[in-house]
Design a protein around this motif. Structure first.
Motif, short mmCIF file in Angstrom:
data_model
loop_
_atom_site.label_atom_id
_atom_site.label_comp_id
_atom_site.label_asym_id
_atom_site.label_seq_id
_atom_site.Cartn_x
_atom_site.Cartn_y
_atom_site.Cartn_z
N TYR A 182 0.82 -1.21 0.00
CA TYR A 182 0.00 0.00 0.00
C TYR A 182 0.86 1.26 0.00
O TYR A 182 0.51 2.26 -0.65
N LEU B 267 1.88 1.74 -3.53
CA LEU B 267 0.78 2.13 -4.39
C LEU B 267 0.43 3.60 -4.23
O LEU B 267 0.11 4.28 -5.21
N ASP B 268 0.48 4.08 -3.00
CA ASP B 268 0.17 5.49 -2.74
C ASP B 268 1.15 6.06 -1.73
O ASP B 268 0.86 6.15 -0.53
N PRO C 261 -4.09 3.62 -7.11
CA PRO C 261 -2.65 3.90 -7.16
C PRO C 261 -2.38 5.32 -7.65
O PRO C 261 -3.19 5.90 -8.38
N LEU D 119 -0.55 1.28 -13.18
CA LEU D 119 0.42 0.22 -12.96
C LEU D 119 0.69 -0.56 -14.24
O LEU D 119 -0.22 -0.85 -15.01
#
Length: 346
Positions: A103, A106-107, A127, A131
Motif C-alpha cells: 500500500y 501504491l500510494d 494507485p 500500474l
C-alpha cells in the motif's frame, strides 16, 4: 474479489461453501496477503456484492454473530480470527507488514503506519500512477526494501573493513531459520518467498481474440530471483522441461530446478550474486516486453482468418521464450558456482 469461508463435504448435508464477493473498482487495487479483506457486506448492493444464500448462517449457528445485536454483519470479523493464532490471525505481523509494504508503494503520498492493524486499511485504493506489468512484478519481488521489515538491513550484518563498518556480502533478505537463530534476527515474512513454487502476473486484454487475450507472465520459485516468461492464453503446449519436476530428485531436465538452484546459490553470497542474476535477467525480460507488440500484431493478423494458425504461432513463441530463460538460468548457475565456491571466496 471472492473470499471463501466455511466449507463442508457433500455428505454433511450442509451447503458446499459459504462465500462472499466484493467488486474491486476498475481504477483500484486490492491486496490480499493470506487474509480475508472483505468487511461489511451489503447484499442489497448487487452492483458491488455477491454472496452464497446462507452466508451468515454458520456464524449465527456458531455464536460468532448475533443478528439481535443490531450490529452490521462483518464478514472478516465473523470468519477470520483477530488474535489467538500467531500464524493465521488478522493481527499477525507477517500479514500486516505486506499490506504496509504494497500500500505504501501504491500510494506513497499517504502516511502509512508500518504496524497498523489490518482492519485500518481500506479495502482497495487507487494507485498514484497507472500500474504496468513490470510494476506488479516489482511488488512480487519485494523483500520490503526501505521498511522496518527488511531482514538484510539488520545491524548484525555490518562488519569491520579498515576503519569503517560495511555490509557483509553474506547479508541477505532471505535468512534461513538456523541463521536467524544464530544471528538473532527477528523474522519478517517478505513479499517474495524463497520456497515459493511459482508466481505469475496475468495480463488480460479485453477485446482481443482468445489466442492472444491473456499473457501469463510466469516464473518458477522465488519471485525475487526468477525470470518472468510470457505464456499466451492460446498456447497449445508448453515446453516439456517446464512440465516435469520431482522435488526430491534434482534434474538437469527440469526447468524448475534451474530456478531453484539459482535462488539457493544467490542466497549464499547475496550482496554480490544478486547483481550477477540481475545482469542476466534484465536484458532477457526487456527483450520479451519489447517483442510483445510485434508478436501480438502477427498473432492478431493470423487470428482474423485462421485462429489455429494464431495458436500455433503463439505456442512457438512461448516455447522459444521458455528455452531462452531456461538456458540463461542454467548458464547462470554454472557462473555462480564458479564465482562463489569456497576455493575462491574465503
Amino acid at each position: 474479489m471472492r473470499s471463501s469461508g466455511m466449507m463442508w463435504t457433500p455428505e454433511s448435508g450442509k451447503p458446499g461453501a459459504v462465500w462472499v464477493a466484493q467488486r474491486v473498482p476498475d481504477d483500484c487495487v486490492v491486496v490480499v496477503p493470506n487474509m480475508s479483506r472483505i468487511r461489511e457486506v451489503d447484499i442489497n448492493d448487487t452492483a458491488n456484492f455477491m454472496a452464497s444464500k446462507d452466508y451468515m448462517q454458520p456464524a449465527i449457528d456458531l455464536g460468532w454473530y448475533d443478528p439481535a445485536s443490531g450490529k452490521p454483519f462483518i464478514w472478516q470479523l465473523a470468519y477470520s480470527p483477530l488474535t489467538g493464532n500467531d500464524d493465521w490471525s488478522l493481527s499477525s505481523m507477517w500479514i500486516r507488514n505486506r499490506l504496509y509494504t504494497i500500500y505504501s508503494q501504491l500510494d506513497p503520498t499517504r502516511e502509512w503506519d508500518p504496524y497498523a492493524e489490518t482492519m485500518s486499511y481500506p479495502f482497495a485504493i487507487k494507485p498514484q500512477k497507472k500500474l504496468s506489468v513490470q510494476d506488479v512484478m516489482t511488488f512480487l519481488r519485494s523483500h520490503m526494501e526501505g521498511t522496518p521489515f527488511d531482514m538484510s538491513a539488520e545491524a548484525v550484518w555490518l562488519v569491520p573493513e579498515g576503519d569503517k563498518m560495511v555490509k557483509s556480502p553474506l547479508a541477505t533478505p532471505f535468512v534461513t531459520k538456523n541463521l536467524r537463530t544464530l544471528l538473532k534476527i527477528p523474522y519478517n515474512r517478505p513479499v517474495a518467498k524463497w520456497d515459493c513454487a511459482y508466481s505469475f502476473v496475468s495480463q488480460a486484454r479485453s477485446g482481443y481474440p482468445a489466442p492472444v487475450r491473456t499473457v501469463l507472465w510466469f516464473g518458477y520459485d522465488n519471485p525475487h530471483t526468477t525470470c518472468y516468461v510470457p505464456i499466451y492464453s492460446g498456447v497449445l503446449e508448453t515446453l516439456g522441461s517446464w512440465r516435469v519436476f520431482d522435488r526430491n530428485a534434482f534434474s538437469l531436465g527440469s526447468a524448475q530446478w534451474a530456478f531453484i538452484l539459482a535462488d539457493d546459490l544467490v542466497n549464499h553470497r547475496y550482496q554480490e550474486a544478486i547483481q550477477d542474476l540481475v545482469k542476466v535477467r534484465t536484458p532477457l525480460e526487456e527483450a520479451f516486453f519489447k517483442e510483445l507488440a510485434d508478436i501480438d500484431e502477427k498473432a492478431l493478423d493470423l487470428a482474423k482468418n485462421d485462429p489455429a494458425a494464431a495458436q500455433k504461432y503463439v505456442t512457438e513463441y512461448t516455447q522459444s521464450c521458455m528455452k531462452k530463460a531456461e538456458k540463461a538460468w542454467w548458464d547462470l548457475n554454472w557462473q555462480l558456482i564458479s564465482a562463489y565456491n569456497n576455493n575462491k571466496k574465503k
